[in-house]
Design a protein around this motif. Sequence first.
Motif, PDB file in Angstrom:
ATOM      1  N   ARG A   1       0.818  -1.208   0.000  1.00  0.00           N
ATOM      2  CA  ARG A   1       0.000   0.000   0.000  1.00  0.00           C
ATOM      3  C   ARG A   1       0.855   1.261   0.000  1.00  0.00           C
ATOM      4  O   ARG A   1       0.492   2.282  -0.590  1.00  0.00           O
ATOM      5  CB  ARG A   1      -0.944   0.009   1.200  1.00  0.00           C
ATOM      6  CG  ARG A   1      -1.955  -1.096   1.193  1.00  0.00           C
ATOM      7  CD  ARG A   1      -2.769  -1.132  -0.085  1.00  0.00           C
ATOM      8  NE  ARG A   1      -3.422   0.141  -0.369  1.00  0.00           N
ATOM      9  CZ  ARG A   1      -4.081   0.424  -1.473  1.00  0.00           C
ATOM     10  NH1 ARG A   1      -4.162  -0.489  -2.431  1.00  0.00           N
ATOM     11  NH2 ARG A   1      -4.653   1.592  -1.650  1.00  0.00           N
TER      12      ARG A   1
ATOM     13  N   MET B   1     -11.370   0.022   6.500  1.00  0.00           N
ATOM     14  CA  MET B   1     -10.966  -0.585   7.764  1.00  0.00           C
ATOM     15  C   MET B   1     -12.164  -0.708   8.708  1.00  0.00           C
ATOM     16  O   MET B   1     -12.421  -1.771   9.291  1.00  0.00           O
ATOM     17  CB  MET B   1      -9.877   0.265   8.404  1.00  0.00           C
ATOM     18  CG  MET B   1      -9.445  -0.186   9.787  1.00  0.00           C
ATOM     19  SD  MET B   1      -8.681  -1.825   9.750  1.00  0.00           S
ATOM     20  CE  MET B   1      -8.228  -1.999  11.475  1.00  0.00           C
TER      21      MET B   1
ATOM     22  N   ALA C   1     -14.027   7.314   1.899  1.00  0.00           N
ATOM     23  CA  ALA C   1     -14.177   6.387   3.028  1.00  0.00           C
ATOM     24  C   ALA C   1     -15.580   5.818   3.083  1.00  0.00           C
ATOM     25  O   ALA C   1     -15.779   4.637   3.419  1.00  0.00           O
ATOM     26  CB  ALA C   1     -13.838   7.108   4.337  1.00  0.00           C
TER      27      ALA C   1
ATOM     28  N   THR D   1     -15.754   3.035   0.539  1.00  0.00           N
ATOM     29  CA  THR D   1     -15.007   1.820   0.886  1.00  0.00           C
ATOM     30  C   THR D   1     -15.584   1.092   2.088  1.00  0.00           C
ATOM     31  O   THR D   1     -15.258  -0.077   2.314  1.00  0.00           O
ATOM     32  CB  THR D   1     -13.525   2.136   1.152  1.00  0.00           C
ATOM     33  OG1 THR D   1     -13.425   3.079   2.233  1.00  0.00           O
ATOM     34  CG2 THR D   1     -12.853   2.708  -0.077  1.00  0.00           C
TER      35      THR D   1
ATOM     36  N   LEU E   1      -5.143   1.804   5.221  1.00  0.00           N
ATOM     37  CA  LEU E   1      -5.332   2.991   6.054  1.00  0.00           C
ATOM     38  C   LEU E   1      -3.992   3.617   6.431  1.00  0.00           C
ATOM     39  O   LEU E   1      -3.804   4.831   6.331  1.00  0.00           O
ATOM     40  CB  LEU E   1      -6.113   2.603   7.313  1.00  0.00           C
ATOM     41  CG  LEU E   1      -6.263   3.665   8.394  1.00  0.00           C
ATOM     42  CD1 LEU E   1      -7.030   4.861   7.863  1.00  0.00           C
ATOM     43  CD2 LEU E   1      -6.966   3.080   9.620  1.00  0.00           C
TER      44      LEU E   1
ATOM     45  N   GLY F   1      -5.259   7.647   2.784  1.00  0.00           N
ATOM     46  CA  GLY F   1      -5.384   6.956   4.061  1.00  0.00           C
ATOM     47  C   GLY F   1      -6.785   7.059   4.624  1.00  0.00           C
ATOM     48  O   GLY F   1      -7.352   6.079   5.126  1.00  0.00           O
ATOM     49  N   ILE F   2      -7.388   8.264   4.545  1.00  0.00           N
ATOM     50  CA  ILE F   2      -8.771   8.435   4.989  1.00  0.00           C
ATOM     51  C   ILE F   2      -9.703   7.588   4.133  1.00  0.00           C
ATOM     52  O   ILE F   2     -10.619   6.932   4.632  1.00  0.00           O
ATOM     53  CB  ILE F   2      -9.171   9.918   4.925  1.00  0.00           C
ATOM     54  CG1 ILE F   2      -8.325  10.736   5.908  1.00  0.00           C
ATOM     55  CG2 ILE F   2     -10.655  10.095   5.241  1.00  0.00           C
ATOM     56  CD1 ILE F   2      -8.520  12.226   5.767  1.00  0.00           C
ATOM     57  N   TYR F   3      -9.467   7.626   2.831  1.00  0.00           N
ATOM     58  CA  TYR F   3     -10.237   6.808   1.876  1.00  0.00           C
ATOM     59  C   TYR F   3     -10.222   5.345   2.325  1.00  0.00           C
ATOM     60  O   TYR F   3     -11.266   4.680   2.377  1.00  0.00           O
ATOM     61  CB  TYR F   3      -9.604   6.973   0.500  1.00  0.00           C
ATOM     62  CG  TYR F   3     -10.281   6.259  -0.646  1.00  0.00           C
ATOM     63  CD1 TYR F   3     -11.085   6.959  -1.541  1.00  0.00           C
ATOM     64  CD2 TYR F   3     -10.095   4.907  -0.872  1.00  0.00           C
ATOM     65  CE1 TYR F   3     -11.694   6.327  -2.612  1.00  0.00           C
ATOM     66  CE2 TYR F   3     -10.689   4.261  -1.939  1.00  0.00           C
ATOM     67  CZ  TYR F   3     -11.494   4.977  -2.809  1.00  0.00           C
ATOM     68  OH  TYR F   3     -12.087   4.339  -3.865  1.00  0.00           O
ATOM     69  N   SER F   4      -9.068   4.852   2.672  1.00  0.00           N
ATOM     70  CA  SER F   4      -8.939   3.458   3.087  1.00  0.00           C
ATOM     71  C   SER F   4      -9.483   3.220   4.484  1.00  0.00           C
ATOM     72  O   SER F   4      -9.846   2.091   4.827  1.00  0.00           O
ATOM     73  CB  SER F   4      -7.468   3.031   3.039  1.00  0.00           C
ATOM     74  OG  SER F   4      -6.942   3.180   1.733  1.00  0.00           O
ATOM     75  N   GLY F   5      -9.527   4.283   5.305  1.00  0.00           N
ATOM     76  CA  GLY F   5     -10.042   4.134   6.666  1.00  0.00           C
ATOM     77  C   GLY F   5     -11.472   3.653   6.703  1.00  0.00           C
ATOM     78  O   GLY F   5     -11.866   2.903   7.606  1.00  0.00           O
TER      79      GLY F   5
ATOM     80  N   ARG G   1      -7.492  -3.748   4.808  1.00  0.00           N
ATOM     81  CA  ARG G   1      -7.976  -2.375   4.961  1.00  0.00           C
ATOM     82  C   ARG G   1      -7.125  -1.589   5.946  1.00  0.00           C
ATOM     83  O   ARG G   1      -6.899  -0.395   5.770  1.00  0.00           O
ATOM     84  CB  ARG G   1      -9.437  -2.395   5.413  1.00  0.00           C
ATOM     85  CG  ARG G   1     -10.363  -3.208   4.537  1.00  0.00           C
ATOM     86  CD  ARG G   1     -10.579  -2.578   3.190  1.00  0.00           C
ATOM     87  NE  ARG G   1     -11.439  -3.411   2.350  1.00  0.00           N
ATOM     88  CZ  ARG G   1     -12.065  -2.977   1.275  1.00  0.00           C
ATOM     89  NH1 ARG G   1     -11.932  -1.721   0.883  1.00  0.00           N
ATOM     90  NH2 ARG G   1     -12.803  -3.787   0.546  1.00  0.00           N
ATOM     91  N   GLY G   2      -6.657  -2.261   6.998  1.00  0.00           N
ATOM     92  CA  GLY G   2      -5.785  -1.573   7.952  1.00  0.00           C
ATOM     93  C   GLY G   2      -4.475  -1.162   7.316  1.00  0.00           C
ATOM     94  O   GLY G   2      -3.955  -0.055   7.567  1.00  0.00           O
TER      95      GLY G   2
END
Length: 427
Positions: A27, A267, A314, A317, A153, A260-264, A149-150
């Motif tokens: 990532r 998560m 986010a 996702t 993030l 990172g927020i997008y991936s949060g 997902r983590g």
Amino acid sequence: MTSTPLWRNRDFALLWSGQVVSTLGARISATAMPLLVLALTGSPADAGLVGAAATLPYLIGHLPAGPLVDRWDRRRVLLASEVTAALTLATVPVALWLEVLTVGHLAVAAFVHGLCFVFFGLAEAAALPLIVPPAQLHTAIARNEVRTRGAALAGGPLGGLLFGIDRALPFVVEALSYAVASVALLFLRRDLQDRTPEPPEPLWRAALTGLRWIWRHPLIRAASLLVAASNLIFQAIILVLVVRAQDGGASPAETGVMLGIYSGGGMLGAVAAGWLHRYFAPRTVIIGVNWAWAALLPLFLVTDAPLWLGTIGAATTFAGPLWNVVIVGYFASLVPNHLQGRVTSASKTLSWGVMPVGALVGGMLLSWVGAEGAVVVLSVVMLAVAVAATASPAVRGSRAVAEAASVADPTVGGSPGGRGSADGGTE
């Protein structure tokens, strides 16, 4: 089978922990790669080309890889994939330091890395039902979602931060992460092979076995095609968001925070999916998730601020992990283990094979109509996908796991992977 808690399953814990490290590295470099291409050439089309090279193995690699994963030693496939990925990614910082790095080099490295991902993913999916008991399969898939997902993030902000320090640093970190994961694989004890005897058959015919299995199962077929459409859209959206943020003046670090927020959201969705999956039938998830995406994508037009773009992303996702746990768990419960590699490869050829097209489409849309126009086009396509999901007879008439298994293959009841209990709940 045993009711030992999943975290006390030594082999699962080793595999999961090693993949936390390598997925984080992946990532980090995934965030840095488009930034590096844009820094080298300033061309969104070049960034799309490299993204397409990274995902091209999903289209051309899955079908032949599936039968090979079923035939070869899966432990060796896992290890060889990690080592090859580490050596490949290590060439990027070396070329940067020697000032000989080109877009062609990045495209080749991205392609090899993607091919390693294909082999590893198929081998892990085939091995998982042999590592965990059937009753814990959905939970294990949910834990893998949390892992993925983590890592996404943390990987987004870290990738942007490391790239801001030194362009080579994200790729050094990724190469090291694969090396660490390789060490963890050396300590797996479980036999990862299914020993069901099968008559030898040519590779091309074995590859078609998976496609035939999917074709006989209407819900899996429909779900694979719907995933293909959404994967094309979201593969393009990622590049569009990076360019849209940069158009708004975002720095590499801010772009990393946005991703990172997008991936949060993913998560949080992965954590929620660990218990939500009990309450939703597959058809509810397929229709509901597609409509959620159709409603959310137009919101990317509202702002070009990285924080808001990340927040909207986010929300998109958050729904993805529930889809993965319910549909992938449904899938894994039906497929006999000796066919796991072939059927999974066929499904991913259909559903992931469009990703290189998505990367190219994203680059071309950015060049032709700009970031805002690209969002409009992709939002319209997403709306059409949601309508198709709702109208699909296969989705609306989907069966419970046990009944679907008997239709798909009446001989699978004694397969080593087993069939879990029906996953669907009330709608």
